[in-house]
Design an enzyme around this catalytic site. Structure first.
Site, PDB file in Angstrom:
ATOM      1  N   ASP A  80     -15.584  -2.139   5.220  1.00 15.34           N
ATOM      2  CA  ASP A  80     -14.443  -1.420   4.671  1.00 15.34           C
ATOM      3  C   ASP A  80     -13.867  -0.438   5.684  1.00 15.34           C
ATOM      4  O   ASP A  80     -12.778   0.090   5.471  1.00 15.34           O
ATOM      5  CB  ASP A  80     -14.854  -0.633   3.426  1.00 15.34           C
ATOM      6  CG  ASP A  80     -15.306  -1.539   2.299  1.00 15.34           C
ATOM      7  OD1 ASP A  80     -14.790  -2.669   2.204  1.00 15.34           O
ATOM      8  OD2 ASP A  80     -16.180  -1.130   1.524  1.00 15.34           O
ATOM      9  N   ASP A 121      -3.185  -5.385  -5.452  1.00 12.74           N
ATOM     10  CA  ASP A 121      -2.641  -4.022  -5.485  1.00 12.74           C
ATOM     11  C   ASP A 121      -1.161  -3.947  -5.841  1.00 12.74           C
ATOM     12  O   ASP A 121      -0.665  -2.860  -6.135  1.00 12.74           O
ATOM     13  CB  ASP A 121      -2.843  -3.284  -4.152  1.00 12.74           C
ATOM     14  CG  ASP A 121      -4.210  -2.689  -4.013  1.00 12.74           C
ATOM     15  OD1 ASP A 121      -5.002  -2.770  -4.956  1.00 12.74           O
ATOM     16  OD2 ASP A 121      -4.509  -2.157  -2.930  1.00 12.74           O
ATOM     17  N   ASP A 147       0.815  -1.215   0.000  1.00 12.88           N
ATOM     18  CA  ASP A 147       0.000   0.000   0.000  1.00 12.88           C
ATOM     19  C   ASP A 147       0.847   1.263   0.000  1.00 12.88           C
ATOM     20  O   ASP A 147       0.390   2.336   0.401  1.00 12.88           O
ATOM     21  CB  ASP A 147      -0.959   0.014   1.191  1.00 12.88           C
ATOM     22  CG  ASP A 147      -2.085   1.016   1.011  1.00 12.88           C
ATOM     23  OD1 ASP A 147      -2.541   1.188  -0.129  1.00 12.88           O
ATOM     24  OD2 ASP A 147      -2.505   1.633   2.007  1.00 12.88           O
TER      25      ASP A 147
END
Length: 496
Positions: free
Chosen positions: A477, A330, A292
């Site tokens: 989330d 990601d 991230d």
């Protein structure tokens, strides 16, 4: 926008939610819209049944504006319905502190309002007032108010008498139209029904689609937060729906803790349980270095050598049976976001190593390199990154839409362009919450989303190996609860 990551990737990782909140940053100049906790803040505000009349209170001293309204029923079932009222400010000035009214004539009740605002109902009169998050309706703009309701007549009701701040709106009625989505599930409220009203709908008894295709039958975990909640709340009217629509569906198992000494055992335990039942487990490897880009979901392995150790142990736990591995969500999407050229090459080398070691340790494992989704990077660029990461040599294809909301048809079209450029492979698509598509730019527990098609390897498309639930539906989330926390309201709203 070059970076449109997906939400809530760590919801099954079993990690402390705090450091992993905000899985999907929206890098836009105007910032991000955030939803509030379900039932506790603006989103899903409590509906008050009864009270004083609101007509006079909503009138303005100087009604110098005009409006148009449209009413649409999205879904209707035996005792409930979901619908929306769209009100456009057709005047030349903004309407401040807006208040919208409409009427139901036959005993209908709004059970839950989805949009920001304070919802009330007095007999048949429904009123939604602006709250501190949305006080102005600009000229030419449309305010959409979505809600779930109850009705006693067997048909969704017609709404009438629309008004904006006491001024009657012209009406474009569409009250019987039902808009198609990828999910056949009606959207219903998580707020308790008023006293004396019939209970919530029972689960749909229709036969479920097959989950077995060329890859085999997917594994249904008998553990997990949804299962635990259902087992602990058998008397809750939501339990049967959540059990049938979520807890009893195949879902992915996330490995996201930087624990090289334990990950092999964790994978082995899960995979062997699936293989002993003749089923195919779906696992997510999520421990890349610089995960991230140091953001809210920062973490991962401390170094390249640490990652090689971790992924080797992960691979060693897969065993000799078939499995599906979604490799590093990601990692390729973020390749150019924050890494130097040397770090980019290191990441590509690590992904190549990961694919190779998994194939060596478990030849029946199917490895799908996560390349993001159709709203993130161009298909040609995604294919180039996947190729440089070893997907053409060690991968079985690509993974798309992990924890996101893009509709399947869009992702499949995008994926086929990537595969054509890559020259081989298939795709797996996360359909866990894409039944109604995305909610604009909202990534954090957006209201009104629906379950997508059930997980299956029987896709009917030679380029689609499986539709999967990589994100576990009902796990937050970070806006309806702590990131990764199972929220029964959210689960019910997705699946009822």
């Amino acid at each position: 926008m070059t970076d449109a990551p997906r939400a809530g990737l760590l919801s099954k990782a079993g990690l402390d939610a705090g450091p992993y909140l905000a899985r999907h940053r929206r890098e836009r100049a105007n910032g991000r819209a955030r939803t509030a906790a379900v039932g506790a803040a603006a989103l899903g505000s409590v509906v008050v049944i009864g009270g004083t009349s609101l007509v006079a209170a909503n009138a303005t001293a100087d009604p110098d504006h005009s409006c148009a309204a449209a009413y649409t029923v999205h879904r209707s079932w035996s005792t409930g319905f979901s619908a929306e009222v769209a009100v456009q400010n057709t005047g030349e000035e903004a309407v401040k502190n807006w208040s919208v009214n409409w009427s139901f004539k036959s005993g209908q009740a709004v059970v839950k309002g989805w949009e920001n605002g304070d919802w009330k109902q007095d007999d048949g009169l429904v009123t939604v007032r602006a709250n501190e998050d949305s006080v102005r309706l600009e000229a030419g703009k449309t305010l959409t108010l979505r809600f779930s309701g109850w009705h006693p007549q067997g048909d969704a009701p017609t709404a009438t008498d629309f008004a904006l701040n006491g001024v009657e709106c012209g009406v474009e009625s569409d009250d019987k139209k039902e808009r198609p989505t990828e999910s056949a599930s009606p959207e219903e409220s998580s707020i308790a029904l008023p006293p004396g009203l019939p209970g919530r709908p029972v689960p749909n008894p229709t036969k479920k689609p097959p989950t077995s295709g060329p890859l085999g039958s997917l594994f249904v975990d008998t553990e997990g937060q949804a299962v635990e909640w259902v087992e602990g709340n058998t008397g809750d009217p939501r339990a049967a729906v959540i059990r049938d629509r979520i807890a009893e569906q195949p879902q992915a198992h996330w490995l996201a803790a930087n624990n090289p000494g334990e990950v092999g055992g964790d994978v082995r335990s899960y995979a062997s349980k699936a293989h002993s039942r003749g089923r195919v487990p779906v696992l997510v490897a999520y421990n890349m270095t610089n995960r991230d880009c140091g953001g809210a979901s920062a973490g991962g392995a401390d170094s390249a050598d640490d990652y090689r150790t971790w992924i080797s142990n992960f691979a060693g736990g897969l065993g000799s049976g078939s499995s599906i591995v979604v490799l590093e969500p990601d990692a390729l999407g973020h390749l150019t976001t924050c890494l130097s050229s040397d770090q980019q090459q290191e990441r590509l080398d690590l992904l190549r190593y990961a694919g190779k070691v998994i194939k060596q340790a478990s030849p029946k494992a199917r490895v799908y390199y996560d390349v993001g989704h159709s709203a993130w990077i161009a298909a040609s660029e995604a294919a180039d990154r996947a190729r440089r990461a070893g997907a053409a040599e060690y991968g079985d294809g690509i993974a798309l839409n992990t924890s996101n909301y893009n509709v399947s048809s869009q992702e499949v079209s995008y994926g086929k362009r990537i595969l054509a450029s890559l020259g081989r492979g298939q795709m797996v698509v996360d359909t866990s919450r894409n039944g109604a598509g995305p909610a604009g730019g909202e990534w954090c527990d957006p209201a009104g989303r629906k379950l997508g098609r059930n997980p299956t390897t029987a896709t009917g498309d030679a380029k689609v190996a499986a539709y999967l639930w990589v994100k576990r539906p009902g796990e937050s989330d970070g806006c309806s609860g702590a990131a990764g926390q199972f929220i029964p309201d959210t689960a019910y709203d997705l699946s009822s």
